[in-house]
Design a protein around this motif. Structure first.
Motif, mmCIF file in Angstrom:
data_model
loop_
_atom_site.group_PDB
_atom_site.id
_atom_site.type_symbol
_atom_site.label_atom_id
_atom_site.label_comp_id
_atom_site.label_asym_id
_atom_site.label_seq_id
_atom_site.Cartn_x
_atom_site.Cartn_y
_atom_site.Cartn_z
ATOM 1 N N SER A 2 0.832 -1.189 0.000
ATOM 2 C CA SER A 2 0.000 0.000 0.000
ATOM 3 C C SER A 2 0.871 1.246 0.000
ATOM 4 C CB SER A 2 -0.886 0.043 1.248
ATOM 5 O OG SER A 2 -1.791 -1.024 1.251
ATOM 6 N N ARG A 3 0.377 2.286 -0.637
ATOM 7 C CA ARG A 3 1.061 3.573 -0.571
ATOM 8 C C ARG A 3 0.746 4.215 0.760
ATOM 9 N NH1 ARG A 3 2.301 6.400 -5.837
ATOM 10 N NH2 ARG A 3 2.114 4.739 -7.367
ATOM 11 N N LEU A 4 1.699 4.965 1.264
ATOM 12 C CA LEU A 4 1.510 5.697 2.509
ATOM 13 C C LEU A 4 1.349 7.168 2.193
ATOM 14 C CD1 LEU A 4 4.325 4.079 4.688
ATOM 15 C CD2 LEU A 4 1.927 3.423 4.559
ATOM 16 N N ILE A 5 0.575 7.860 2.998
ATOM 17 C CA ILE A 5 0.432 9.300 2.883
ATOM 18 C C ILE A 5 1.044 9.913 4.130
ATOM 19 C CG2 ILE A 5 -1.189 11.239 2.805
ATOM 20 C CD1 ILE A 5 -3.151 9.332 1.387
ATOM 21 N N PHE A 6 1.967 10.856 3.926
ATOM 22 C CA PHE A 6 2.567 11.613 5.013
ATOM 23 C C PHE A 6 2.147 13.063 4.843
ATOM 24 C CE2 PHE A 6 5.186 7.881 4.774
ATOM 25 C CZ PHE A 6 5.500 7.601 6.093
ATOM 26 N N ILE A 7 1.392 13.576 5.798
ATOM 27 C CA ILE A 7 0.950 14.966 5.785
ATOM 28 C C ILE A 7 1.880 15.729 6.713
ATOM 29 C CG2 ILE A 7 -0.958 16.531 6.318
ATOM 30 C CD1 ILE A 7 -2.800 13.975 5.937
ATOM 31 N N ASN A 8 2.627 16.681 6.166
ATOM 32 C CA ASN A 8 3.591 17.457 6.945
ATOM 33 C C ASN A 8 2.938 18.761 7.390
ATOM 34 O OD1 ASN A 8 6.102 15.804 6.551
ATOM 35 N ND2 ASN A 8 5.490 16.138 4.439
ATOM 36 N N LEU A 9 2.874 18.989 8.702
ATOM 37 C CA LEU A 9 2.254 20.192 9.243
ATOM 38 C C LEU A 9 3.222 20.933 10.152
ATOM 39 C CD1 LEU A 9 -1.270 18.813 10.260
ATOM 40 C CD2 LEU A 9 -0.654 20.073 8.181
ATOM 41 N N PRO A 10 3.404 22.239 9.924
ATOM 42 C CA PRO A 10 4.220 23.027 10.849
ATOM 43 C C PRO A 10 3.414 23.321 12.109
ATOM 44 C CG PRO A 10 3.353 24.445 9.133
ATOM 45 C CD PRO A 10 2.918 23.040 8.803
ATOM 46 N N VAL A 11 4.045 23.186 13.267
ATOM 47 C CA VAL A 11 3.352 23.446 14.535
ATOM 48 C C VAL A 11 4.196 24.373 15.407
ATOM 49 C CG1 VAL A 11 2.106 21.234 14.453
ATOM 50 C CG2 VAL A 11 4.278 21.373 15.679
ATOM 51 N N THR A 12 3.529 25.167 16.217
ATOM 52 C CA THR A 12 4.240 26.121 17.070
ATOM 53 C C THR A 12 4.633 25.526 18.416
ATOM 54 O OG1 THR A 12 2.125 26.979 17.864
ATOM 55 C CG2 THR A 12 3.163 28.142 16.012
ATOM 56 N N ASP A 13 3.934 24.487 18.847
ATOM 57 C CA ASP A 13 4.193 23.857 20.140
ATOM 58 C C ASP A 13 4.072 22.349 19.944
ATOM 59 O OD1 ASP A 13 3.894 22.704 22.721
ATOM 60 O OD2 ASP A 13 2.970 24.525 23.514
ATOM 61 N N LEU A 14 5.198 21.675 19.753
ATOM 62 C CA LEU A 14 5.186 20.248 19.420
ATOM 63 C C LEU A 14 4.508 19.386 20.483
ATOM 64 C CD1 LEU A 14 5.932 18.117 17.316
ATOM 65 C CD2 LEU A 14 8.209 17.988 18.374
ATOM 66 N N PRO A 15 4.810 19.533 21.773
ATOM 67 C CA PRO A 15 4.117 18.701 22.768
ATOM 68 C C PRO A 15 2.594 18.916 22.764
ATOM 69 C CG PRO A 15 6.089 19.658 23.732
ATOM 70 C CD PRO A 15 5.896 20.322 22.395
ATOM 71 N N ASP A 35 12.782 15.702 19.155
ATOM 72 C CA ASP A 35 12.348 16.953 19.761
ATOM 73 C C ASP A 35 11.995 18.026 18.727
ATOM 74 O OD1 ASP A 35 15.004 17.247 18.977
ATOM 75 O OD2 ASP A 35 15.547 18.472 20.708
ATOM 76 N N THR A 36 12.124 17.717 17.422
ATOM 77 C CA THR A 36 11.749 18.654 16.364
ATOM 78 C C THR A 36 10.606 18.162 15.498
ATOM 79 O OG1 THR A 36 13.307 17.757 14.741
ATOM 80 C CG2 THR A 36 14.134 19.500 16.216
ATOM 81 N N ALA A 37 10.243 16.886 15.649
ATOM 82 C CA ALA A 37 9.212 16.289 14.800
ATOM 83 C C ALA A 37 8.558 15.114 15.516
ATOM 84 C CB ALA A 37 9.822 15.811 13.489
ATOM 85 N N ALA A 38 7.292 14.888 15.188
ATOM 86 C CA ALA A 38 6.591 13.720 15.707
ATOM 87 C C ALA A 38 5.761 13.119 14.588
ATOM 88 C CB ALA A 38 5.693 14.100 16.884
ATOM 89 N N CYS A 39 5.919 11.827 14.408
ATOM 90 C CA CYS A 39 5.131 11.094 13.427
ATOM 91 C C CYS A 39 3.908 10.535 14.141
ATOM 92 C CB CYS A 39 5.957 9.962 12.825
ATOM 93 S SG CYS A 39 5.033 8.961 11.638
ATOM 94 N N THR A 52 8.299 21.209 14.003
ATOM 95 C CA THR A 52 8.494 22.567 14.511
ATOM 96 C C THR A 52 8.735 23.474 13.295
ATOM 97 O OG1 THR A 52 10.883 22.318 14.705
ATOM 98 C CG2 THR A 52 9.550 21.729 16.665
ATOM 99 N N HIS A 53 8.525 24.760 13.469
ATOM 100 C CA HIS A 53 8.741 25.675 12.346
ATOM 101 C C HIS A 53 10.174 25.602 11.841
ATOM 102 C CE1 HIS A 53 5.018 28.393 12.213
ATOM 103 N NE2 HIS A 53 4.695 27.266 12.808
ATOM 104 N N ALA A 54 11.135 25.479 12.740
ATOM 105 C CA ALA A 54 12.538 25.387 12.323
ATOM 106 C C ALA A 54 12.767 24.135 11.476
ATOM 107 C CB ALA A 54 13.455 25.388 13.540
ATOM 108 N N LYS A 55 12.175 23.031 11.868
ATOM 109 C CA LYS A 55 12.326 21.781 11.111
ATOM 110 C C LYS A 55 11.607 21.883 9.767
ATOM 111 C CE LYS A 55 13.509 17.350 11.016
ATOM 112 N NZ LYS A 55 14.867 16.870 11.241
ATOM 113 N N PHE A 56 10.389 22.404 9.776
ATOM 114 C CA PHE A 56 9.602 22.546 8.546
ATOM 115 C C PHE A 56 10.357 23.422 7.539
ATOM 116 C CE2 PHE A 56 6.132 23.922 5.808
ATOM 117 C CZ PHE A 56 5.319 22.805 5.737
ATOM 118 N N ALA A 57 10.992 24.486 8.027
ATOM 119 C CA ALA A 57 11.715 25.417 7.160
ATOM 120 C C ALA A 57 12.906 24.759 6.459
ATOM 121 C CB ALA A 57 12.178 26.629 7.968
ATOM 122 N N GLN A 58 13.362 23.617 6.954
ATOM 123 C CA GLN A 58 14.453 22.901 6.288
ATOM 124 C C GLN A 58 14.008 22.294 4.964
ATOM 125 O OE1 GLN A 58 16.017 19.971 9.015
ATOM 126 N NE2 GLN A 58 16.658 21.518 10.508
#
Length: 143
Positions: A2-15, A35-39, A52-58
């Protein structure tokens, strides 16, 4: 496979974002989290990457929009019943999201509501009676 879908969302407060998505039924995959991303696994084929915004900006040189002020995308999930639609919106609201940022849709054979996560990302939840929908569409009813 099966194909997987990954939806990437920038968040201001990861926890806070992780807690929200866990409250609506997602489970955190620690293999792809730090500490910069959660799947967050919604179902085995749909994963939400909270960044996190810093991670998303990469991953982009474009401006990260404030989803409370601008809309770039609306994500729609199917539900098994009208009750499941209402339940998911209720759980999202209880977990700190906003209920129905878009109009409720009730066409009898199709019922949908929406919620916004704490960062303003809009999720629609839609139930459809496929037999009735097919009949309605062949008779010219709006979808």
């Amino acid at each position: 496979m099966s194909r997987l879908i990954f939806i990437n969302l920038p968040v201001t407060d990861l926890p806070r974002a992780v807690a929200f998505y866990e409250a609506i039924g997602a489970r955190r995959n620690p293999q792809f989290s730090d500490d910069t991303a959660a799947c967050m696994v919604l179902i085995e084929t749909i994963h939400v990457m909270l960044l996190t915004h810093a991670k998303f900006a990469q991953f982009t040189s474009k401006t990260i929009v404030d989803a409370h002020k601008a809309c770039e995308v609306m994500i729609c999930l199917s539900a098994e019943s009208r009750d499941e639609v209402d339940d998911l919106v209720r759980r999202a609201t209880k977990a700190g999201g906003g209920a129905d940022p878009t109009p409720v849709q009730d066409h009898g054979f199709m019922f949908g509501r929406s919620f916004a996560d704490p960062d303003g990302h809009i999720w629609e939840v839609m139930w459809m009676d496929m037999v009735a929908a097919t009949e309605a569409m062949t008779q010219g009813a709006p979808a």
